[in-house]
Scaffold this motif. Structure first.
Motif, mmCIF file in Angstrom:
data_model
loop_
_atom_site.group_PDB
_atom_site.id
_atom_site.type_symbol
_atom_site.label_atom_id
_atom_site.label_comp_id
_atom_site.label_asym_id
_atom_site.label_seq_id
_atom_site.Cartn_x
_atom_site.Cartn_y
_atom_site.Cartn_z
ATOM 1 N N PHE A 1 -18.213 -21.811 -35.780
ATOM 2 C CA PHE A 1 -18.190 -23.144 -35.371
ATOM 3 C C PHE A 1 -16.853 -23.467 -34.358
ATOM 4 C CE2 PHE A 1 -17.101 -27.702 -35.935
ATOM 5 C CZ PHE A 1 -18.030 -28.204 -35.637
ATOM 6 N N LEU A 2 -15.748 -22.763 -34.480
ATOM 7 C CA LEU A 2 -14.622 -23.022 -33.608
ATOM 8 C C LEU A 2 -14.571 -21.457 -33.064
ATOM 9 C CD1 LEU A 2 -12.083 -24.620 -36.176
ATOM 10 C CD2 LEU A 2 -13.558 -25.794 -34.272
ATOM 11 N N VAL A 3 -14.291 -21.794 -31.698
ATOM 12 C CA VAL A 3 -14.307 -20.695 -30.799
ATOM 13 C C VAL A 3 -13.025 -20.688 -30.045
ATOM 14 C CG1 VAL A 3 -15.552 -19.453 -28.716
ATOM 15 C CG2 VAL A 3 -16.924 -20.776 -30.319
ATOM 16 N N PRO A 4 -12.021 -19.711 -29.881
ATOM 17 C CA PRO A 4 -11.015 -19.594 -29.455
ATOM 18 C C PRO A 4 -11.177 -19.575 -27.909
ATOM 19 C CG PRO A 4 -11.378 -17.609 -30.951
ATOM 20 C CD PRO A 4 -12.643 -18.288 -30.869
ATOM 21 N N LEU A 5 -10.097 -20.257 -27.437
ATOM 22 C CA LEU A 5 -10.089 -20.568 -25.826
ATOM 23 C C LEU A 5 -10.455 -19.424 -25.070
ATOM 24 C CD1 LEU A 5 -7.088 -22.836 -25.020
ATOM 25 C CD2 LEU A 5 -9.609 -23.538 -25.527
ATOM 26 N N ASP A 6 -10.141 -18.100 -25.285
ATOM 27 C CA ASP A 6 -10.363 -16.963 -24.690
ATOM 28 C C ASP A 6 -11.784 -16.473 -24.902
ATOM 29 O OD1 ASP A 6 -9.778 -16.198 -27.046
ATOM 30 O OD2 ASP A 6 -9.146 -14.136 -26.539
ATOM 31 N N LYS A 7 -12.525 -16.684 -25.867
ATOM 32 C CA LYS A 7 -14.039 -16.366 -26.039
ATOM 33 C C LYS A 7 -14.838 -17.358 -25.510
ATOM 34 C CE LYS A 7 -13.292 -13.479 -29.735
ATOM 35 N NZ LYS A 7 -13.795 -12.854 -31.062
ATOM 36 N N ALA A 8 -14.199 -18.662 -25.411
ATOM 37 C CA ALA A 8 -15.117 -19.865 -24.784
ATOM 38 C C ALA A 8 -14.993 -19.657 -23.486
ATOM 39 C CB ALA A 8 -14.284 -20.921 -25.221
ATOM 40 N N ALA A 9 -13.921 -19.324 -22.718
ATOM 41 C CA ALA A 9 -13.980 -18.781 -21.273
ATOM 42 C C ALA A 9 -15.028 -17.693 -20.894
ATOM 43 C CB ALA A 9 -12.704 -18.306 -20.999
ATOM 44 N N VAL A 10 -15.186 -16.923 -21.661
ATOM 45 C CA VAL A 10 -16.278 -15.884 -21.624
ATOM 46 C C VAL A 10 -17.585 -16.435 -21.598
ATOM 47 C CG1 VAL A 10 -17.205 -13.807 -22.480
ATOM 48 C CG2 VAL A 10 -14.858 -13.833 -22.432
ATOM 49 N N GLU A 11 -17.708 -17.215 -22.702
ATOM 50 C CA GLU A 11 -19.144 -17.803 -22.801
ATOM 51 C C GLU A 11 -19.498 -18.746 -21.726
ATOM 52 O OE1 GLU A 11 -20.710 -18.887 -26.764
ATOM 53 O OE2 GLU A 11 -18.910 -17.616 -27.646
ATOM 54 N N LEU A 12 -18.317 -19.432 -21.132
ATOM 55 C CA LEU A 12 -18.827 -20.387 -20.096
ATOM 56 C C LEU A 12 -18.776 -19.866 -18.684
ATOM 57 C CD1 LEU A 12 -16.831 -23.363 -21.778
ATOM 58 C CD2 LEU A 12 -19.053 -23.363 -21.363
ATOM 59 N N GLY A 13 -18.340 -18.434 -18.740
ATOM 60 C CA GLY A 13 -18.095 -17.846 -17.358
ATOM 61 C C GLY A 13 -17.023 -18.365 -16.438
ATOM 62 N N CYS A 14 -15.973 -18.942 -17.078
ATOM 63 C CA CYS A 14 -14.882 -19.213 -16.370
ATOM 64 C C CYS A 14 -13.638 -18.792 -16.743
ATOM 65 C CB CYS A 14 -14.879 -20.728 -16.206
ATOM 66 S SG CYS A 14 -14.512 -21.545 -17.788
ATOM 67 N N GLY A 15 -12.531 -19.026 -16.151
ATOM 68 C CA GLY A 15 -11.274 -18.370 -16.661
ATOM 69 C C GLY A 15 -10.681 -19.558 -17.794
#
Length: 75
Positions: free
Chosen positions: A25-39
């Motif tokens: 349910f909670l995604v760390p910022l670095d993994k969120a960046a990968v999933e969103l395709g941004c830095g």
């Protein structure tokens, strides 16, 4: 709800073979960046302007997985 209650619910509703989503349910910022395709800076910016929602726990920020899915749909 006890474990017994959960088992009875599953059996009464014929959910034995239903796939359960195991995505965190909670995604760390670095993994969120990968999933969103941004830095990482992009995710921090989206978080700071309120485009995506997250939470700070123990000094670290996490993005709600539902927000990542919403952002992907609206991109």
């Amino acid at each position: 709800m006890t474990g017994r209650d959960l088992i009875i619910y599953i059996l009464e509703n014929h959910l034995e073979d239903v796939e359960i989503e195991t995505k965190p349910f909670l995604v760390p910022l670095d993994k969120a960046a990968v999933e969103l395709g941004c830095g990482l800076a992009g995710v921090k910016a989206l978080l700071s302007i309120g485009k995506i929602k997250g939470i700070r726990l123990n000094g670290k920020y996490y993005i709600f997985s539902t927000e990542i899915e919403r952002a992907k749909r609206n991109a």
